[in-house]
Design an enzyme around this catalytic site. Structure first.
Site, PDB file in Angstrom:
ATOM      1  N   LYS A  24       8.640   9.029   8.684  1.00  0.00           N
ATOM      2  CA  LYS A  24       9.042   9.484   7.353  1.00  0.00           C
ATOM      3  C   LYS A  24       9.894  10.743   7.386  1.00  0.00           C
ATOM      4  O   LYS A  24      10.619  11.029   6.440  1.00  0.00           O
ATOM      5  CB  LYS A  24       7.814   9.698   6.456  1.00  0.00           C
ATOM      6  CG  LYS A  24       7.134   8.401   6.079  1.00  0.00           C
ATOM      7  CD  LYS A  24       6.298   8.513   4.818  1.00  0.00           C
ATOM      8  CE  LYS A  24       5.779   7.124   4.424  1.00  0.00           C
ATOM      9  NZ  LYS A  24       5.027   7.094   3.188  1.00  0.00           N
ATOM     10  N   LYS A  61       7.330  -3.342   7.844  1.00  0.00           N
ATOM     11  CA  LYS A  61       6.328  -3.722   6.839  1.00  0.00           C
ATOM     12  C   LYS A  61       6.894  -3.618   5.426  1.00  0.00           C
ATOM     13  O   LYS A  61       7.780  -2.804   5.158  1.00  0.00           O
ATOM     14  CB  LYS A  61       5.062  -2.873   6.981  1.00  0.00           C
ATOM     15  CG  LYS A  61       5.195  -1.460   6.460  1.00  0.00           C
ATOM     16  CD  LYS A  61       3.829  -0.787   6.376  1.00  0.00           C
ATOM     17  CE  LYS A  61       3.974   0.535   5.631  1.00  0.00           C
ATOM     18  NZ  LYS A  61       3.090   0.743   4.526  1.00  0.00           N
ATOM     19  N   LYS A 104       6.473   0.253  -0.547  1.00  0.00           N
ATOM     20  CA  LYS A 104       6.837   0.682  -1.905  1.00  0.00           C
ATOM     21  C   LYS A 104       8.096   1.502  -1.922  1.00  0.00           C
ATOM     22  O   LYS A 104       8.879   1.467  -2.855  1.00  0.00           O
ATOM     23  CB  LYS A 104       5.738   1.585  -2.474  1.00  0.00           C
ATOM     24  CG  LYS A 104       4.573   0.883  -3.026  1.00  0.00           C
ATOM     25  CD  LYS A 104       3.743   1.898  -3.798  1.00  0.00           C
ATOM     26  CE  LYS A 104       2.307   1.835  -3.339  1.00  0.00           C
ATOM     27  NZ  LYS A 104       1.936   2.889  -2.411  1.00  0.00           N
TER      28      LYS A 104
HETATM   29  P1  ATP Z   1       4.875   3.825   0.958  1.00  0.00           P
HETATM   30  O1  ATP Z   1       5.954   2.832   1.173  1.00  0.00           O
HETATM   31  O2  ATP Z   1       5.151   4.800  -0.128  1.00  0.00           O
HETATM   32  O3  ATP Z   1       4.372   4.427   2.238  1.00  0.00           O
HETATM   33  P2  ATP Z   1       3.018   1.752   0.974  1.00  0.00           P
HETATM   34  O4  ATP Z   1       3.596   0.573   0.317  1.00  0.00           O
HETATM   35  O5  ATP Z   1       2.975   1.805   2.466  1.00  0.00           O
HETATM   36  O6  ATP Z   1       3.674   3.025   0.400  1.00  0.00           O
HETATM   37  P3  ATP Z   1       0.429   2.940   0.476  1.00  0.00           P
HETATM   38  O7  ATP Z   1       0.106   3.476  -0.833  1.00  0.00           O
HETATM   39  O8  ATP Z   1       0.799   3.910   1.535  1.00  0.00           O
HETATM   40  O9  ATP Z   1       1.567   1.846   0.376  1.00  0.00           O
HETATM   41  O10 ATP Z   1      -0.759   2.038   0.986  1.00  0.00           O
HETATM   42  C1  ATP Z   1      -1.795   1.508   0.200  1.00  0.00           C
HETATM   43  C2  ATP Z   1      -2.583   0.527   1.029  1.00  0.00           C
HETATM   44  O11 ATP Z   1      -1.799  -0.650   1.247  1.00  0.00           O
HETATM   45  C3  ATP Z   1      -2.952   1.044   2.416  1.00  0.00           C
HETATM   46  O12 ATP Z   1      -4.242   0.613   2.745  1.00  0.00           O
HETATM   47  C4  ATP Z   1      -1.938   0.412   3.324  1.00  0.00           C
HETATM   48  O13 ATP Z   1      -2.413   0.270   4.632  1.00  0.00           O
HETATM   49  C5  ATP Z   1      -1.741  -0.934   2.638  1.00  0.00           C
HETATM   50  N1  ATP Z   1      -0.410  -1.475   2.910  1.00  0.00           N
HETATM   51  C6  ATP Z   1       0.772  -0.921   2.593  1.00  0.00           C
HETATM   52  N2  ATP Z   1       1.793  -1.697   2.973  1.00  0.00           N
HETATM   53  C7  ATP Z   1       1.231  -2.788   3.543  1.00  0.00           C
HETATM   54  C8  ATP Z   1       1.761  -3.980   4.132  1.00  0.00           C
HETATM   55  N3  ATP Z   1       3.055  -4.199   4.184  1.00  0.00           N
HETATM   56  N4  ATP Z   1       0.896  -4.897   4.604  1.00  0.00           N
HETATM   57  C9  ATP Z   1      -0.432  -4.689   4.540  1.00  0.00           C
HETATM   58  N5  ATP Z   1      -0.997  -3.614   3.994  1.00  0.00           N
HETATM   59  C10 ATP Z   1      -0.190  -2.657   3.497  1.00  0.00           C
END
Ligand code: ATP
Ligand code: LTN
Length: 328
Positions: A113, A195, A198
Site C-alpha cells: 500500500k 485479489k 474495494k
Molecule cells: P481494501 O481494498 O480497502 O484493502 P478490502 O476489499 O481488501 O479493502 P477489507 O475491508 O480490508 O477489504 O477486508 C474485509 C474482509 O474481507 C477481510 O477479512 C479480508 O480478508 C476480506 N477480503 C477482502 N478482499 C478479499 C478477497 N478478494 N477475497 C477474500 N476475502 C477478502
C-alpha cells in the site's frame, strides 16, 4: 457453557464486493450462533489513506447496513463503528509503545500500500496493524475470522500481546486467525492475479454487493479468461479458476459436479450461468438492505446500541491494561 469470543473488522474504504462477502461476511454469519461476536466497521483504519469526508460518511453507513442485511443479528453479534468507541485509539497508542518498528517493516500489506505514496505515506498506515491488534485485544477475542490477506496481521497481534504479557503480566488473550479453506482469496475479474479489492480503481474488476443484475452480467461477460477451451479448476489458469471458485462457493456444489456440469460447454455458457447464480445469491441481501435503509432511524439505533455494548467491554479492558502498566 462459556462461548468463545470472535472479533473481526471491515474497512469503509469503498463499496463491499464479492470477495468481502465470500471471504469474510458470509462466514461470520454462518458461525455467529456458536460464538459471542463483535463485528466492527473500522473507520479509523480507513483514514490511514486520504478519504473524502462525505464519501466516508456514506461508506460507513453502507458497510454497516450490508453487515446487517447479510444476516448479522443483535442476538449473537455486536455490530458497531470503531471510532465511536474511544478505547480503540487509546489502546493503539499504548501498543505502539510496545511494538518494535522492525516488526511493522515486515508487513507485506504496508509494503504494497505504501509503494505508490513513498515519503507521503502516513504514520497511521505504518501503524495500521497495531490499531488492528488493539481492536482484537480489547475484546479478549479468541478467534479472528479473516481472508488470507490478513493472516500476517493477526500473527503480529499475537506477538504484540505476548510481548505485553511478558512485560506486564497476563493481560491479553492470544488470538488465532480463522481462514476459510476456499474463498479466502477471491480474485479480480479483469486481473485475476490480484485479489478483488474495494480500493481497486477499475470498477469492472469487482462485483459489488449492491450491483444491479445488468452490471453483474456485464462485468462477468468481460472477465478475463484464456485461450484454452476446457472448463476445469486449474491454479495455472487464474481467470477460469476464479470464476469456477465463485460458482462453487455460491452453489455449494463440489468441483467434480461443476466440471461435469460444464463439460463440452463454452466460456459464454459458464459466464451466463455464473452471472445468474451471483444475481440470485445477492438478491435477498439487496432486498433486505433496501428495507432497512428505507428507515433512517433503524440503522442509527442499532449502531448506537452496538457501540454501547462494545464500549462496556472495551473500557473494562483499558482499565486492566492501564493498571498493569502503572498508569492508574
Ligand atoms: P481494501 O481494498 O480497502 O484493502 P478490502 O476489499 O481488501 O479493502 P477489507 O475491508 O480490508 O477489504 O477486508 C474485509 C474482509 O474481507 C477481510 O477479512 C479480508 O480478508 C476480506 N477480503 C477482502 N478482499 C478479499 C478477497 N478478494 N477475497 C477474500 N476475502 C477478502
Ligand atoms: N485490516 C483488516 C480490517 C481489520 C480487522 C481488524 C480484521 C481492522 N481491524 C480486527 C480483523 C480484526 C482488513 O483490512 N481486512
Amino acid at each position: 457453557m462459556h462461548k468463545k469470543t470472535v472479533f473481526s473488522g471491515i474497512q469503509a474504504s469503498g463499496h463491499l464486493h464479492l470477495g468481502n462477502y465470500l471471504g469474510a461476511i458470509r462466514n461470520w454469519k454462518a458461525m455467529q450462533e456458536e460464538y459471542s461476536n463483535y463485528f466492527c466497521v473500522v473507520d479509523l483504519h480507513t483514514i490511514t489513506v486520504p478519504q473524502d469526508p462525505i464519501e466516508l460518511k456514506t461508506n460507513i453507513r453502507e458497510v454497516a447496513g450490508l453487515l446487517i442485511a447479510a444476516g448479522l443479528d443483535e442476538a449473537h453479534s455486536v455490530v458497531f463503528v470503531q471510532s465511536k468507541v474511544r478505547a480503540h485509539s487509546e489502546l493503539a497508542w499504548i501498543l505502539n509503545c510496545v511494538t518494535p518498528m522492525g516488526w511493522l517493516h515486515r508487513m507485506t500489506q504496508f509494503k504494497e500500500k505504501s509503494e505508490k505514496q513513498k515519503e507521503e505515506v502516513s504514520v497511521g498506515l505504518f501503524a495500521y496493524p497495531v490499531l488492528q491488534a488493539a481492536d482484537i485485544l480489547l475484546y479478549d477475542a479468541h478467534l479472528v475470522p479473516v481472508g488470507a490477506d490478513q493472516k500476517q496481521h493477526v500473527e503480529l497481534c499475537r506477538d504484540i500481546a505476548q510481548r505485553f504479557n511478558h512485560r506486564y503480566g497476563e493481560v491479553f488473550v492470544l488470538p488465532d486467525a480463522l481462514i476459510p479453506p476456499v474463498g479466502g482469496r477471491v480474485m479480480g475479474l479483469i486481473n485475476p492475479e490480484k485479489k478483488m479489492s474495494k480500493s481497486e480503481e477499475k470498477q469492472e474488476d469487482s462485483i459489488f454487493l449492491l450491483d444491479t443484475p445488468d452490471q453483474i452480467r456485464s462485468k462477468i461477460k468481460r472477465a478475463t479468461t484464456d485461450s484454452s477451451k476446457e472448463i476445469v479448476f486449474d491454479q495455472q489458469r487464474p481467470g477460469i479458476n476464479n470464476l469456477l471458485t465463485i460458482y462453487q462457493l455460491l452453489t455449494g456444489d463440489n468441483r467434480e459436479q461443476i466440471e461435469a456440469h460444464f463439460e463440452g460447454k463454452n466460456y459464454k455458457v459458464l459466464k451466463e450461468d455464473l452471472a445468474e447464480v451471483v444475481i440470485e445469491s445477492l438478491r435477498p441481501l439487496q432486498e433486505k438492505y433496501a428495507l432497512l435503509t428505507g428507515d433512517n432511524n433503524y440503522l442509527d439505533q442499532l449502531l448506537s446500541r452496538g457501540a454501547e455494548r462494545a464500549e462496556a467491554q472495551a473500557e473494562a479492558k483499558i482499565h486492566q491494561v492501564t493498571v498493569s502498566m502503572g498508569l492508574r
